[in-house]
Design an enzyme around this catalytic site. Structure first.
Site, PDB file in Angstrom:
ATOM      1  N   ASP A  25       0.853  -1.192   0.000  1.00 45.29           N
ATOM      2  CA  ASP A  25       0.000   0.000   0.000  1.00 45.29           C
ATOM      3  C   ASP A  25       0.888   1.242   0.000  1.00 45.29           C
ATOM      4  OD1 ASP A  25      -2.051   1.803   0.297  1.00 45.29           O
ATOM      5  OD2 ASP A  25      -2.334   1.427   2.443  1.00 45.29           O
ATOM      6  N   ASP A  29      -4.611   3.491   2.625  1.00 42.05           N
ATOM      7  CA  ASP A  29      -6.016   3.066   2.664  1.00 42.05           C
ATOM      8  C   ASP A  29      -6.161   1.581   2.997  1.00 42.05           C
ATOM      9  OD1 ASP A  29      -5.271   1.819   0.342  1.00 42.05           O
ATOM     10  OD2 ASP A  29      -6.802   2.735  -0.932  1.00 42.05           O
ATOM     11  N   ASP A  33      -1.504  -1.154  -3.913  1.00 37.37           N
ATOM     12  CA  ASP A  33      -1.812  -0.361  -5.105  1.00 37.37           C
ATOM     13  C   ASP A  33      -0.617  -0.336  -6.056  1.00 37.37           C
ATOM     14  OD1 ASP A  33      -0.069   1.556  -3.907  1.00 37.37           O
ATOM     15  OD2 ASP A  33      -1.783   2.336  -2.755  1.00 37.37           O
ATOM     16  N   ASP A 102      -3.198 -10.083 -16.301  1.00 36.76           N
ATOM     17  CA  ASP A 102      -4.149 -11.183 -16.155  1.00 36.76           C
ATOM     18  C   ASP A 102      -5.363 -10.836 -17.008  1.00 36.76           C
ATOM     19  OD1 ASP A 102      -5.572 -13.354 -15.002  1.00 36.76           O
ATOM     20  OD2 ASP A 102      -4.512 -13.038 -13.118  1.00 36.76           O
ATOM     21  N   ASP A 203      -6.894 -16.325 -17.745  1.00 39.20           N
ATOM     22  CA  ASP A 203      -7.658 -16.925 -16.652  1.00 39.20           C
ATOM     23  C   ASP A 203      -8.612 -18.006 -17.183  1.00 39.20           C
ATOM     24  OD1 ASP A 203      -8.445 -16.550 -13.748  1.00 39.20           O
ATOM     25  OD2 ASP A 203     -10.400 -16.178 -14.658  1.00 39.20           O
ATOM     26  N   GLU A 245      -4.113 -20.602 -18.225  1.00 41.89           N
ATOM     27  CA  GLU A 245      -4.509 -21.316 -17.006  1.00 41.89           C
ATOM     28  C   GLU A 245      -5.550 -22.368 -17.378  1.00 41.89           C
ATOM     29  OE1 GLU A 245      -6.444 -20.728 -12.563  1.00 41.89           O
ATOM     30  OE2 GLU A 245      -7.367 -19.791 -14.293  1.00 41.89           O
ATOM     31  N   HIS A 317      -2.291 -17.365  -6.024  1.00 43.45           N
ATOM     32  CA  HIS A 317      -3.297 -16.712  -5.183  1.00 43.45           C
ATOM     33  C   HIS A 317      -4.499 -17.623  -4.910  1.00 43.45           C
ATOM     34  CE1 HIS A 317      -4.699 -16.405  -9.224  1.00 43.45           C
ATOM     35  NE2 HIS A 317      -5.884 -15.989  -8.822  1.00 43.45           N
ATOM     36  N   ASP A 318      -4.545 -18.792  -5.543  1.00 44.95           N
ATOM     37  CA  ASP A 318      -5.654 -19.734  -5.324  1.00 44.95           C
ATOM     38  C   ASP A 318      -5.229 -20.930  -4.477  1.00 44.95           C
ATOM     39  OD1 ASP A 318      -7.396 -18.247  -6.959  1.00 44.95           O
ATOM     40  OD2 ASP A 318      -6.714 -19.280  -8.766  1.00 44.95           O
TER      41      ASP A 318
HETATM   42  C1  GLC Z   1      -9.102 -18.383 -11.822  1.00 49.00           C
HETATM   43  C2  GLC Z   1      -8.479 -17.396 -10.860  1.00 49.00           C
HETATM   44  C3  GLC Z   1      -9.288 -17.347  -9.618  1.00 49.00           C
HETATM   45  C4  GLC Z   1     -10.672 -16.866  -9.984  1.00 49.00           C
HETATM   46  C5  GLC Z   1     -11.286 -17.719 -11.075  1.00 49.00           C
HETATM   47  C6  GLC Z   1     -12.455 -17.033 -11.696  1.00 49.00           C
HETATM   48  O1  GLC Z   1      -9.027 -19.691 -11.400  1.00 49.00           O
HETATM   49  O2  GLC Z   1      -7.134 -17.727 -10.650  1.00 49.00           O
HETATM   50  O3  GLC Z   1      -8.730 -16.543  -8.620  1.00 49.00           O
HETATM   51  O4  GLC Z   1     -11.500 -16.872  -8.854  1.00 49.00           O
HETATM   52  O5  GLC Z   1     -10.399 -17.985 -12.119  1.00 49.00           O
HETATM   53  O6  GLC Z   1     -12.045 -15.933 -12.437  1.00 49.00           O
END
Ligand code: GLC
Length: 542
Positions: A25, A29, A33, A102, A203, A245, A317-318
């Protein structure tokens, strides 16, 4: 620095994923960012990475942390302005770092103007940008489930129609069979290429060819036709890196996506290895089956050799934090984090480091009310309804919630880990006083410097990029060891996946080979210490 005008430059590259909300950040906030990212580029340059995969920064109501986009050509104001994005691209480029954005092309937000138009009536030109079926309020077109829980269909009374959403209700799926929609997406992509973006992560790309009436959600019959058109129309530049992905990909599919002719994408980002500790779906916990993991890696290493290109990753992140998952986030945190890094970075493919992985950041445990992730909250409700005990459900969430990876980046031992001067949007892992970037940079034995060395080795020795792969001792439940060979080089990677010391005779062909990297100060002949790893290098074929 890599020459990025050359096709295939990304085969020698290492990428770093930033989840913007939790990175840095700059204005107090409590949300990360873009100016915050810019302020940390020197840190990333020190690490030695070649590109940043930037999770979505687009305008979004944030129902799924930006994976629900309401304007693909605008930045979400709390993240900054378009000028900040332009500055990020330029400042990163100065340091030899490419920005890879992304792209969420499978669905938009329900607050995207296209969807708002679509709701106005069946005759609206945008109506067909989404997937609709006629029906009555109590009978969805079929029983397809959404990935985040509940039905994949949502009823719109004013239209007397259901729309399809593979993810949340607020993420209606785009209708790829509409050529005008596809054209609009390609034009949007060109907008970012013109801004200097050097690649894209696509994605859930395996979902775009869905045929919901036949209950086909991934790997639909037109999937690869669409991907090829996308590649032709939007990814013309030789140097652009494109990453697909695909949760559904097996090796054969992986070859299609990443076919070296370049007609589809640069590489596939698949998850098969990620199920080596799952009973069924992600919430069904099982101990790590190391032979299964190794066989899976072997299948991909051999299956794409000369015929495609893979991504190498443990974290994103998943996914939960790898050191908590397959390492030991207590006593052997440092050793096991390094061991896991070595196991991955020795293979063929393009490695991805997820923010904080280079510090050995760990999972968290929170009361259910404090989890932010929509998938976690829905899974909690649904698993209880399905009859799992509260204890079971929470055990799954502690182990697998996506929020494990989404706690703010731990920069220093200062308040809020140096992430923000305000109130962080999500809890900071209390172990930041010990695990943080400042401490890691000051300690020559830290996980950070180990990652830096792995990145440098990949640049120095072509065998990391080009070598073939042989799995050693496939049935061992404790050691993951393999060799990589080219005509000119040999590489041996040995990793102890346990907290115990094991006898280990050196495999033939590597006597006298030179040490490249290890997580213990000096080798001890014939023994692997807890979570020990090492790489040996030899010039010339065996
Ligand atoms: C992908 C992303 C995930 C998201 C999903 C829907 O798997 O990595 O974070 O929730 O797609 O967009």
């Amino acid at each position: 620095m890599l020459d990025k005008t050359k096709r295939g430059w990304w085969k020698s590259a290492v990428f770093y994923q930033i989840y913007p909300k939790s990175f840095q950040d700059s204005d107090g906030d409590g949300l990360g960012d873009i100016p915050g990212i810019i302020s940390r580029l020197d840190y990333l340059e020190t690490l030695g990475i070649d590109g940043i995969w930037l999770s979505p920064v687009y305008a979004s109501p944030q129902a799924d942390n930006g994976y629900d986009i309401s304007d693909y050509q605008a930045v979400w104001p709390p993240f900054g302005a378009m000028a900040d994005m332009e500055r990020l691209i330029a400042e990163a480029k100065k340091r030899g770092i490419s920005i890879i954005m992304d792209l969420v092309l499978n669905h938009s937000s329900d607050e995207h103007p296209w969807f708002r138009e679509a709701l106005k009536g069946r005759d609206n030109p945008c109506h067909d940008y989404y997937i609709w079926r006629d029906g009555t309020p109590d009978t969805p077109p079929n029983d397809l489930p959404a990935n985040f829980g509940g039905s994949a269909w949502e009823y719109v009374p004013a239209l007397g129609q259901w729309y399809y959403h593979q993810f949340a209700v607020k993420q209606p799926d785009l209708n790829w069979s509409n050529p005008r929609l596809r054209r609009a997406l390609y034009d949007m992509i060109r907008f970012w290429v013109d801004k200097g973006v050097e690649g894209f992560r696509l994605d859930v790309i395996d979902n775009i060819g869905k045929e919901p009436d036949r209950k086909i959600t991934a790997r639909g019959p037109k999937l690869h036709e669409y991907v090829r058109e996308l590649s032709r129309e939007a990814f013309r530049e030789e140097g652009l890196v494109t990453v697909g992905e695909a949760w559904s990909a097996d090796v054969e599919e992986g070859r299609l996506y990443s076919d070296p002719s370049g007609r589809e994408l640069s590489m596939v980002f698949q998850f098969e290895h990620n199920f080596a500790d799952c009973g069924g779906w992600k919430w069904d916990l099982a101990p790590l089956d190391l032979p299964k993991l190794k066989r899976c890696m072997e299948r991909w290493q051999k299956g794409l050799y000369g015929q495609g290109w893979n991504s190498l990753f443990w974290d994103n992140h998943d996914l939960p934090r790898i050191v908590s998952r397959w390492g030991d986030d207590g006593r052997y945190r440092v050793q096991s984090a390094k061991m896991l890094a070595a196991a991955l970075h020795g293979m063929q493919g393009t490695p991805y480091i997820y923010q904080g992985e280079e510090l050995g950041m760990t999972n968290i445990r929170l009361p259910i009310g404090e989890y932010e992730d929509i998938e976690t909250q829905n899974a909690y409700r649904e698993r209880l309804e399905q009859g799992y005990s509260e204890e079971d459900v929470m055990a799954s969430i502690y182990a697998r919630s996506r929020d494990n990876a989404r706690t703010p980046m731990q920069w220093s031992a200062e308040k809020n880990a140096g992430f923000t001067t305000g109130t962080p949007w999500f809890v900071v892992n209390p172990n930041y006083t010990e695990i943080n970037a400042e401490a890691a940079l000051a300690d020559p034995d830290s996980i950070f410097w180990f990652y830096r060395k792995l990145i440098a080795l990949r640049k120095e020795y072509p065998v990391f990029r080009d070598g073939d792969f042989t799995l050693l001792d496939p049935d061992s439940e404790r050691v993951f060891a393999y060799t990589r060979e080219t005509a000119d080089e040999g590489l041996l990677v040995v990793c102890n996946f346990t907290g115990e010391a094991l006898p280990y005779p050196l495999p033939a062909g590597f006597e006298g080979a030179g040490p490249l990297i290890s997580n213990y100060p000096a080798p001890e002949s014939g023994v692997l210490r807890p979570y020990e790893c090492f790489m040996l290098h030899r010039s010339g074929r065996r």
